[in-house]
Design a protein around this motif. Structure first.
Motif, PDB file in Angstrom:
ATOM      1  N   ILE A 158       1.358 -54.878  92.437  1.00 11.47           N
ATOM      2  CA  ILE A 158       2.364 -55.916  92.694  1.00 11.47           C
ATOM      3  C   ILE A 158       2.508 -56.811  91.472  1.00 11.47           C
ATOM      4  CG2 ILE A 158       2.889 -57.979  94.063  1.00 11.47           C
ATOM      5  CD1 ILE A 158       1.547 -56.472  96.456  1.00 11.47           C
ATOM      6  N   ALA A 159       1.373 -57.245  90.917  1.00 10.03           N
ATOM      7  CA  ALA A 159       1.386 -58.139  89.756  1.00 10.03           C
ATOM      8  C   ALA A 159       2.070 -57.497  88.546  1.00 10.03           C
ATOM      9  CB  ALA A 159      -0.044 -58.551  89.402  1.00 10.03           C
ATOM     10  N   LYS A 160       1.976 -56.192  88.440  1.00 10.82           N
ATOM     11  CA  LYS A 160       2.579 -55.472  87.307  1.00 10.82           C
ATOM     12  C   LYS A 160       4.024 -55.038  87.585  1.00 10.82           C
ATOM     13  CE  LYS A 160      -1.847 -53.665  85.752  1.00 10.82           C
ATOM     14  NZ  LYS A 160      -2.723 -52.471  85.698  1.00 10.82           N
ATOM     15  N   GLY A 161       4.527 -55.344  88.782  1.00  7.89           N
ATOM     16  CA  GLY A 161       5.897 -54.966  89.113  1.00  7.89           C
ATOM     17  C   GLY A 161       6.061 -53.513  89.494  1.00  7.89           C
ATOM     18  N   LYS A 162       4.972 -52.847  89.856  1.00  8.46           N
ATOM     19  CA  LYS A 162       5.038 -51.433  90.222  1.00  8.46           C
ATOM     20  C   LYS A 162       5.432 -51.217  91.680  1.00  8.46           C
ATOM     21  CE  LYS A 162       1.630 -49.834  86.854  1.00  8.46           C
ATOM     22  NZ  LYS A 162       0.327 -49.183  86.700  1.00  8.46           N
TER      23      LYS A 162
ATOM     24  N   ILE B 115      12.247 -63.490  93.431  1.00 10.46           N
ATOM     25  CA  ILE B 115      10.963 -63.963  93.959  1.00 10.46           C
ATOM     26  C   ILE B 115       9.867 -63.545  92.991  1.00 10.46           C
ATOM     27  CG2 ILE B 115       9.319 -63.705  95.856  1.00 10.46           C
ATOM     28  CD1 ILE B 115      11.797 -63.595  97.710  1.00 10.46           C
ATOM     29  N   ILE B 116       8.972 -64.462  92.738  1.00  6.79           N
ATOM     30  CA  ILE B 116       7.877 -64.253  91.788  1.00  6.79           C
ATOM     31  C   ILE B 116       6.720 -63.562  92.524  1.00  6.79           C
ATOM     32  CG2 ILE B 116       6.277 -65.406  90.212  1.00  6.79           C
ATOM     33  CD1 ILE B 116       9.375 -65.626  89.545  1.00  6.79           C
TER      34      ILE B 116
ATOM     35  N   ALA C  69      10.404 -54.108  96.152  1.00  2.00           N
ATOM     36  CA  ALA C  69      10.703 -54.853  97.365  1.00  2.00           C
ATOM     37  C   ALA C  69      12.174 -54.670  97.690  1.00  2.00           C
ATOM     38  CB  ALA C  69      10.381 -56.332  97.153  1.00  2.00           C
ATOM     39  N   ALA C  70      12.554 -55.048  98.899  1.00  3.40           N
ATOM     40  CA  ALA C  70      13.941 -54.926  99.338  1.00  3.40           C
ATOM     41  C   ALA C  70      14.781 -56.114  98.892  1.00  3.40           C
ATOM     42  CB  ALA C  70      13.986 -54.788 100.856  1.00  3.40           C
ATOM     43  N   TYR C  71      14.263 -56.901  97.960  1.00  2.00           N
ATOM     44  CA  TYR C  71      14.925 -58.096  97.447  1.00  2.00           C
ATOM     45  C   TYR C  71      14.542 -58.229  95.979  1.00  2.00           C
ATOM     46  CZ  TYR C  71      10.311 -59.457  99.129  1.00  2.00           C
ATOM     47  OH  TYR C  71       8.966 -59.482  99.395  1.00  2.00           O
ATOM     48  N   PRO C  72      15.308 -58.992  95.209  1.00  2.00           N
ATOM     49  CA  PRO C  72      15.020 -59.139  93.769  1.00  2.00           C
ATOM     50  C   PRO C  72      13.676 -59.837  93.516  1.00  2.00           C
ATOM     51  CG  PRO C  72      17.240 -59.897  94.274  1.00  2.00           C
ATOM     52  CD  PRO C  72      16.556 -59.669  95.579  1.00  2.00           C
ATOM     53  N   MET C  73      12.911 -59.279  92.594  1.00  2.00           N
ATOM     54  CA  MET C  73      11.654 -59.890  92.162  1.00  2.00           C
ATOM     55  C   MET C  73      11.641 -59.933  90.646  1.00  2.00           C
ATOM     56  SD  MET C  73       8.736 -58.478  94.771  1.00  2.00           S
ATOM     57  CE  MET C  73       7.711 -59.924  94.548  1.00  2.00           C
ATOM     58  N   LYS C  74      10.852 -60.860  90.121  1.00  2.00           N
ATOM     59  CA  LYS C  74      10.755 -60.995  88.671  1.00  2.00           C
ATOM     60  C   LYS C  74       9.298 -61.230  88.285  1.00  2.00           C
ATOM     61  CE  LYS C  74      12.359 -63.724  84.767  1.00  2.00           C
ATOM     62  NZ  LYS C  74      13.140 -64.888  84.350  1.00  2.00           N
ATOM     63  N   VAL C  75       8.729 -60.295  87.541  1.00  2.00           N
ATOM     64  CA  VAL C  75       7.365 -60.443  87.038  1.00  2.00           C
ATOM     65  C   VAL C  75       7.405 -61.370  85.831  1.00  2.00           C
ATOM     66  CG1 VAL C  75       5.389 -59.237  86.020  1.00  2.00           C
ATOM     67  CG2 VAL C  75       6.718 -58.155  87.851  1.00  2.00           C
ATOM     68  N   LEU C  76       6.556 -62.369  85.840  1.00  2.00           N
ATOM     69  CA  LEU C  76       6.518 -63.316  84.714  1.00  2.00           C
ATOM     70  C   LEU C  76       5.534 -62.864  83.663  1.00  2.00           C
ATOM     71  CD1 LEU C  76       6.655 -66.713  86.621  1.00  2.00           C
ATOM     72  CD2 LEU C  76       8.508 -65.437  85.595  1.00  2.00           C
TER      73      LEU C  76
END
Length: 173
Positions: A159-163, A5-6, A166-173
């Protein structure tokens, strides 16, 4: 396949998405993957931009309800509104009260590209409005007063920086 999730801050979340056709490459697999992703994330809805696809496609699920919405258009919003707490898989850890129409008249296509025009109300209408907004480059945060958004600024930047985890996979673009 579970798709990452983005998170908030990615440009794809602010795009007005494109309509799709039955010829859209990989559409059936994308829908299957989005359902798997939504289930893994334990969410109520998921829009294609949240998995980095700029398409007018979203899913909504609830008790006794599960639907795919393609090329949706809200034709009418009820004057009656309600306020309830919303969150977003692209904005983990932040829940805010948002005012939405109690019911909507929606035209959309299902996964077989059959066109439907239906009225939805209550929690389903809220979830549809939330996901529909994603396909128009809008987030539930946009409904908050400027002061409240300002108070959330540091959390949103994390959140935007990936810091934020989450309990699910996320990917910072």
């Amino acid at each position: 396949m579970i798709l990452p999730i983005i998170p908030y801050g990615a440009a794809v979340l602010r795009l007005v998405c494109q309509n799709i056709t039955p010829d859209t490459p990989g559409l059936s697999q994308l829908i299957t993957n989005m359902w798997a992703t939504l289930e893994r994330a334990k969410g109520a809805g998921l829009a294609a931009p949240q998995v980095n696809r700029p398409y007018r496609l979203f899913l909504v699920t609830a008790i006794d309800f599960k639907a795919v919405f393609i090329n949706a258009r809200i034709l009418e919003y009820s004057e009656e509104t309600n306020i309830d707490t919303e969150g977003c898989l692209s904005i983990p850890g932040i829940w805010e009260e948002v005012e939405r129409s109690q019911s909507i008249l929606l035209e959309y296509q299902d996964e077989h590209f059959v066109t439907h025009t239906c009225t939805f109300s209550g929690d389903i209408a809220r979830a549809i409005q939330h996901e529909y907004d994603h396909t128009n480059g809008k987030l539930y945060l946009d409904y908050l007063p400027a002061l409240r958004r300002s108070l959330l600024k540091n959390k949103l930047q994390d959140i935007a920086k990936g810091k934020i985890k989450a309990a699910y996979p996320m990917k910072v673009l």
